[in-house]
Design a protein around this motif. Structure first.
Motif, PDB file in Angstrom:
ATOM      1  N   GLY A 102       0.812  -1.198   0.000  1.00 25.64           N
ATOM      2  CA  GLY A 102       0.000   0.000   0.000  1.00 25.64           C
ATOM      3  C   GLY A 102       0.852   1.256   0.000  1.00 25.64           C
ATOM      4  O   GLY A 102       2.085   1.204   0.039  1.00 25.64           O
ATOM      5  N   TYR A 126       0.266   3.882   2.259  1.00 23.56           N
ATOM      6  CA  TYR A 126       0.167   4.562   3.548  1.00 23.56           C
ATOM      7  C   TYR A 126       1.466   4.385   4.329  1.00 23.56           C
ATOM      8  O   TYR A 126       1.916   3.261   4.548  1.00 23.56           O
ATOM      9  N   ALA A 173      -8.774   1.206   7.557  1.00 23.27           N
ATOM     10  CA  ALA A 173      -7.378   1.187   7.095  1.00 23.27           C
ATOM     11  C   ALA A 173      -6.995  -0.156   6.504  1.00 23.27           C
ATOM     12  O   ALA A 173      -6.106  -0.241   5.644  1.00 23.27           O
ATOM     13  N   SER A 208      -6.738  -0.441   2.794  1.00 24.41           N
ATOM     14  CA  SER A 208      -5.673   0.243   2.052  1.00 24.41           C
ATOM     15  C   SER A 208      -4.573  -0.711   1.616  1.00 24.41           C
ATOM     16  O   SER A 208      -3.799  -0.404   0.710  1.00 24.41           O
TER      17      SER A 208
END
Length: 323
Positions: A161, A163, A265, A268
């Motif tokens: 991902g 993030y 989350a 993600s």
């Protein structure tokens, strides 16, 4: 700026590799085994959403061969910290800042905190105050590693991902020159790494995420996305988070991100395997004890119960003991 990353697992390799790409930062890594050999020969190879990069750093298994550092990331498992406190001494000078692991609640949690618990030492998390003496809290900077990554081959790390938020903070909430300087370096390396005045709250956010997602991943053998796609599992994780949030709020550190946002989350990085599941698949010990100790120590201080967490940890202990 001189930065040493002690430990070349997924997060340590990612931090070291990205910082090494920033002009003016001299990065070294303390590693061992295949990781040390691969990094020494070919550097750290990073694959993320933006592409691939190879960064070359100085790698060693002997900290005494390195100079005094400005910052030392102790990118280790929580239970490994006591084993290395003596070996990091050559890295530490008058102005060296240390960034210990934050898998669970850190031993320095109450350092510099106002109120009834100010400077309280948590004996269950640091028996006899060994870490408090070896890594004095005044040297510590808090950093929360909110990024999903895994070592895919010796010297190679894949970020799952896009993030990658690693907030930084002083234990007392001040905005010091040293924390600003490190924040600037981390941001230049591609991390979202702001200076925050509530690092304890961010510590709870990371710890609660690990405490809730990791055990259910190890019990179900499911990826993050598979867990998030199961309403029943999400409900269990939600109740665990709510129980832990109540303890955090009672001790002055309410998580800055709402439960539903933390649950979201997982979408993600749907293919990401939680670190505890990675360890299980590789035949490594499950690092659940720091998480269990953290929530049990803090809930006892707060005088609160955590029945859902207790039930899930009881199942995890049985799973871990089966090898």
């Amino acid at each position: 700026m001189k930065v040493c990353v002690y430990g070349a697992g997924a997060i340590g390799s990612l931090i070291a590799g990205r910082l090494a790409c920033v002009s003016g930062i001299e990065v070294s890594v303390v590693a061992r085994g295949e990781q040390l050999d691969a990094i020494s020969r070919q550097g750290i190879h990073i694959v993320d959403a933006s592409g691939e990069v190879t960064a070359h750093v100085k790698a060693t298994d002997n900290p005494a061969s390195l100079d005094v550092q400005d910052y030392v990331f102790l990118a280790l498992k929580q239970h490994q910290l006591l084993d290395v406190v003596n070996s990091i001494e050559p890295l530490i000078g008058e102005n060296t800042s240390l960034i210990p692991p934050t898998t669970g609640i850190p031993y320095w949690y109450f350092y510099g905190q106002p109120g009834a618990h100010g400077n309280r030492r948590i004996d269950r998390l640091d028996p006899g105050g060994t870490l408090w003496r070896a890594i004095p809290p005044q040297r510590v900077l808090g950093c929360v590693f909110r990024v999903a990554a895994q070592v895919v081959a010796p010297g190679a790390v894949h970020q799952d991902g896009s993030y990658a938020k690693l907030p930084l903070g002083e234990p007392d909430g001040s905005v010091s020159a040293r924390v600003r300087r490190l924040s600037e370096a981390m941001c230049a390396a591609g991390f979202e790494s702001p200076v925050v005045d509530n690092i304890r709250s961010w510590l709870w956010t990371k710890m609660i995420s690990s405490l809730c997602w990791n055990p259910v991943a190890a019990l179900t053998l499911a990826t993050w996305g598979e867990l998030a796609a199961s309403p029943g599992v999400v409900d269990v994780v939600r109740r665990m988070m709510q129980e832990a949030d109540a303890v955090a709020c009672a001790l002055g550190g309410p998580p800055p991100i709402a439960v539903e946002e933390r649950l979201a989350a997982a979408r993600s990085a749907p293919h990401h395997k939680m670190s505890m599941l990675q360890d299980l698949e590789r035949g490594r010990p499950l690092e659940y004890q720091p998480l269990a100790d953290s929530i049990e120590a803090m809930r006892d201080i707060a005088g609160l119960g955590t029945p859902t967490i207790d039930s899930v940890l009881a199942l995890l202990r049985l799973r871990a003991n089966r090898g």
